[in-house]
Design an enzyme around this catalytic site. Structure first.
Site, PDB file in Angstrom:
ATOM      1  N   CYS A  10      33.133  -8.129 -24.740  1.00  0.00           N
ATOM      2  CA  CYS A  10      32.657  -8.739 -23.513  1.00  0.00           C
ATOM      3  C   CYS A  10      31.195  -8.352 -23.322  1.00  0.00           C
ATOM      4  O   CYS A  10      30.889  -7.216 -22.955  1.00  0.00           O
ATOM      5  CB  CYS A  10      33.488  -8.265 -22.319  1.00  0.00           C
ATOM      6  SG  CYS A  10      33.001  -9.017 -20.748  1.00  0.00           S
ATOM      7  N   ILE A  11      30.306  -9.291 -23.621  1.00  0.00           N
ATOM      8  CA  ILE A  11      28.877  -9.039 -23.530  1.00  0.00           C
ATOM      9  C   ILE A  11      28.186 -10.331 -23.124  1.00  0.00           C
ATOM     10  O   ILE A  11      28.588 -11.425 -23.543  1.00  0.00           O
ATOM     11  CB  ILE A  11      28.342  -8.500 -24.883  1.00  0.00           C
ATOM     12  CG1 ILE A  11      26.896  -8.046 -24.767  1.00  0.00           C
ATOM     13  CG2 ILE A  11      28.502  -9.528 -25.982  1.00  0.00           C
ATOM     14  CD1 ILE A  11      26.407  -7.326 -26.030  1.00  0.00           C
TER      15      ILE A  11
END
Length: 238
Positions: A94-95
């Protein structure tokens, strides 16, 4: 026929990036195609940077590209078991850079932080390696890991639970490295070796580009470091 255009365009873009990664190696990574005939699925090996909790680690991941790449971002999933505030249990990262370029005020992300067609595999890899050591704990994918990381950081390392889990995971990757015949760099000198571009027929081993911007990577007289020593406690900047 409607899909022929974008498929051709994305194939060409990926082929050019693959060629670029061969000719301008990236330190800290190794990339290859999962299958020779499929440009849309890449295997990524990440070497844990020295002087961090991940030193000596050999972490494997997959990059899966959409047919309209680079207009849409690829997916990045670790296949090595990871305990990290910004990595889901299934390995998905998750970026911001991997989030579609849509306006979503609820996310707390600026549109400029999200994916755009000027991004590429290099920027993804550098963002992921930065995220490993500098988690974003404001919107965690793994809440338990985030809480544990905060305790470790706030205690200035006295609370060892988070660091001990990372150390065990690093140790567990040694079996994969041995099985793949990979020598993992464990010192700055090994990690930051200035690899020259391979000759045209030298093979397809892809070994990395510079860890930081070119202006920061000019060789010094000693040639003993490719990045400054950093506090491995991380911070909230994503």
């Amino acid at each position: 026929m409607a899909r022929a255009g974008p498929v051709r365009g994305s194939s060409k873009a990926l082929l050019l990036e693959l060629k670029s990664l061969q000719e301008e190696p990236v330190e800290g990574f190794r990339v290859s195609l999962v299958e020779e005939a499929d440009l849309y699925s890449w295997e990524v090996a990440i070497f844990g940077p020295p002087n961090t909790a991940y030193q000596g680690g050999y972490f494997k991941a997959r990059l899966k590209f959409p047919m309209d790449y680079p207009y849409s971002p690829p997916g990045f999933r670790f296949i090595t078991k990871m305990w990290h505030p910004n990595i889901y249990e299934n390995g998905d990262v998750c970026i911001s850079i991997l989030h579609p370029p849509v306006d979503d005020p609820q996310s707390g992300e600026l549109p400029s932080e999200r994916w755009n067609p000027t991004q590429n595999v290099r920027t993804i890899l550098l963002s992921v390696i930065s995220l490993l050591n500098e988690p974003n704990t404001f919107s965690p994918a793994n809440v338990d890991a985030s809480v544990m990381y905060r305790k470790w950081k706030d205690s200035k390392g006295r609370d060892r639970e988070y660091a001990d889990i990372i150390r065990k995971q690093v140790q567990a990757t040694k079996a994969d490295a041995d099985r793949d015949g990979v020598k993992v760099p464990t010192t700055l000198a090994e990690y930051c070796v200035k690899t020259k571009a391979p000759a045209p027929d030298e093979g397809s081993d892809l070994f990395y580009d510079d860890y930081y911007e070119e202006d920061d990577m000019e060789e010094d007289e000693d040639g003993d470091s490719c990045f400054e020593d950093e506090d491995d406690s991380g911070n909230e900047e994503s």
